[in-house]
Design an enzyme around this catalytic site. Structure first.
Site, short mmCIF file in Angstrom:
data_model
loop_
_atom_site.label_atom_id
_atom_site.label_comp_id
_atom_site.label_asym_id
_atom_site.label_seq_id
_atom_site.Cartn_x
_atom_site.Cartn_y
_atom_site.Cartn_z
N CYS A 136 -4.59 1.95 -3.85
CA CYS A 136 -3.33 2.55 -3.37
C CYS A 136 -2.14 1.61 -3.54
O CYS A 136 -1.10 1.80 -2.89
CB CYS A 136 -3.45 2.97 -1.90
SG CYS A 136 -4.63 4.30 -1.61
N GLN A 177 -4.31 -4.99 7.53
CA GLN A 177 -5.32 -5.96 7.09
C GLN A 177 -5.23 -7.28 7.85
O GLN A 177 -6.06 -8.17 7.65
CB GLN A 177 -5.16 -6.24 5.58
CG GLN A 177 -5.28 -5.02 4.71
CD GLN A 177 -6.62 -4.34 4.80
OE1 GLN A 177 -7.59 -4.91 5.30
NE2 GLN A 177 -6.71 -3.12 4.31
N LYS A 227 -10.28 -0.27 11.01
CA LYS A 227 -10.45 -1.50 10.24
C LYS A 227 -10.81 -2.70 11.13
O LYS A 227 -11.03 -3.79 10.63
CB LYS A 227 -9.17 -1.81 9.46
CG LYS A 227 -8.80 -0.75 8.42
CD LYS A 227 -7.52 -1.12 7.69
CE LYS A 227 -7.04 0.01 6.79
NZ LYS A 227 -7.91 0.21 5.63
N ASP A 231 3.41 -4.01 7.99
CA ASP A 231 2.14 -3.31 7.82
C ASP A 231 1.04 -4.33 8.04
O ASP A 231 0.73 -5.14 7.16
CB ASP A 231 2.05 -2.70 6.42
CG ASP A 231 0.70 -2.08 6.12
OD1 ASP A 231 -0.18 -2.07 7.01
OD2 ASP A 231 0.50 -1.61 4.98
N HIS A 247 0.86 -1.18 0.00
CA HIS A 247 0.00 0.00 0.00
C HIS A 247 0.89 1.23 0.00
O HIS A 247 2.03 1.20 0.50
CB HIS A 247 -0.88 -0.03 1.25
CG HIS A 247 -1.96 0.99 1.30
ND1 HIS A 247 -1.72 2.32 1.59
CD2 HIS A 247 -3.30 0.88 1.12
CE1 HIS A 247 -2.85 2.98 1.59
NE2 HIS A 247 -3.84 2.14 1.31
#
Length: 426
Positions: free
Chosen positions: A380, A205, A228, A202, A125
């Site tokens: 993105c 998610q 999220k 990261d 991303h």
């Protein structure tokens, strides 16, 4: 949907119909399949934040009066909940405004010199690409790219070939927001640890959908967002291994980061600088300014909710729906599904395109004709879709994502809608 492409890909102990009343946004007739962009929020999270605003609205760590002490107590309790949720110590957790700022804080704080190398992947991303690209530009370092291919299958043996004596930082996603593919984080952590490389994850998610233990994982930094994972917007989390939290200089400083009760060792005002500063105890050393107090309390309530449901249940349910829909879409003529076919390599995301139909048009039809909310575009992920070295030669795709409040009926409705769109667009 044909009998040869069932949606059921394994049993789940989670019953979304029992949870849906906790999410007022689900009262409409629409189907929400964009949770990886931002999840919906249960009533308990909003109530926890309202209680702060209505009952003990004050700053934390500043006052000796009742409201401030109550706010500090609830804030610290939320910090402890979030830390435990990812297997960290509270001293290793810093609240930011989102994943993007958390990754920027890591990039700003890690030392890097000209000639050093940072390794990223083509599925990153922008939030896990731009901070490192800017850092490399500023110091004269180099970005190297690992390409897991159009299906996003990570081959650890190929990856380690990119690592050398100049590699200082590896910054990779845990779960791709484009394909839903899951990177082998523990194997990557081991490869980095063996070579003395800092590993930044990261996990925007990943944390909402699976159980995380940062100490077992072995990463140096890990970032994610509250919005999220059923929490409010405006709060993110940066985990940093204790040794980094203690020894690194914060890339962002301000009120709260410096221990103003310590004796000043500056020779003069003109000569005062970081080497004379006494930083606050962890994690305040890294928390510049007033923290997101209400948002932290809301995130703590979101953690309570997810813990009550069970992260294993959340993972199995979301993965089951995604795997079933992916299989159903693959049976539709003209549909290309992105990502691996093996269900164990997937998370909660199904990405696809319909031949000769722009993804934005498919998303528009799903919304206007069927009241189904999906995301379309490049998500993105610039290195995957755009530029001379793009992994795939398309401008973007359609992405549906599933979470604990989505039902089998909604998955069926979505797959049937795509089938119908494909039939009249062929």
């Amino acid at each position: 949907m044909t009998a040869t492409t069932p949606l059921h890909h394994g049993a789940s102990a989670l019953d979304p119909t029992r949870l849906r009343s906790d999410f007022p946004c689900l009262a409409s007739e629409s189907v929400y399949l964009d949770s990886v962009a931002s999840s919906l929020t249960p009533v308990s999270v909003v109530e926890a934040m309202n209680e702060y605003y209505f009952s003990y609205r004050a700053n934390v760590h500043r006052g000796s009066y009742d409201a401030s002490m109550m706010a500090s107590e609830q804030y610290e309790a939320a910090l402890a909940k979030v830390a435990a949720f990812i297997g960290a110590d509270p001293e290793e957790v810093v609240f930011t405004s989102n994943t993007t700022l958390a990754l920027n804080l890591a990039a700003l704080s890690l030392p890097l010199s000209a000639g050093d190398e940072i390794v990223l992947s083509t599925l990153e991303h922008t939030s896990n690409m731009a901070p490192w690209a800017l850092k490399a530009y500023q110091v004269g370092a180099t970005i190297r790219w690992y390409n897991p291919g159009p299906e996003g299958v990570f081959e650890i043996d190929d990856f380690v070939k990119l690592l050398n004596e100049r590699t200082r930082i590896v910054a990779l996603t845990y779960v791709s927001n484009v394909l839903g593919t899951v990177y082998p984080v523990e194997a990557i952590a081991n490869a980095c640890s063996e070579r003395g490389i800092v590993y930044v994850v990261d996990a925007a998610q990943a944390v909402p959908h699976r159980r995380i233990d940062v100490h077992a994982l072995g990463c140096d930094f890990l970032a994610f967002s509250g919005h999220k994972m059923l929490g409010p917007t405006g709060i993110g989390v940066l985990y940093m291994k204790r040794e980094h939290a203690e020894t690194l200089m914060p890339g962002i400083a301000g009120g709260g980061t410096i221990d103003t009760t310590a004796e000043c060792r500056c020779p003069s005002i003109d000569e005062c600088g970081p080497k004379y500063v006494t930083f606050s105890a962890l994690p305040d050393k890294w928390q510049a300014g007033t923290p997101p107090i209400a948002e932290a309390i809301g995130l703590g309530a979101a953690v309570d909710y997810l813990q009550a449901v069970g992260m294993e249940n959340v993972h199995r349910h979301s993965q089951s729906l995604a795997a079933g829909v992916a299989g159903a879409l693959r049976s539709i003529p003209g549909i290309q599904v992105y990502g691996p076919e093996e269900a164990s390599l997937l998370s909660s995301i199904v990405s696809f395109n319909l031949a000769n139909v722009p993804p934005d048009e498919v998303g528009r039809m799903l919304n206007e004709r069927y009241h189904i909310a999906v995301r379309s575009g490049a998500h993105c992920a610039l290195s995957y879709f755009m530029g001379a070295d793009a992994v795939v030669d398309v401008p973007g795709n359609v992405r549906a994502s599933f979470y604990l409040y989505n039902t089998q009926e909604e998955a069926q409705q979505f797959a049937s809608a795509v089938r119908e769109i494909a039939s009249f667009c062929s």
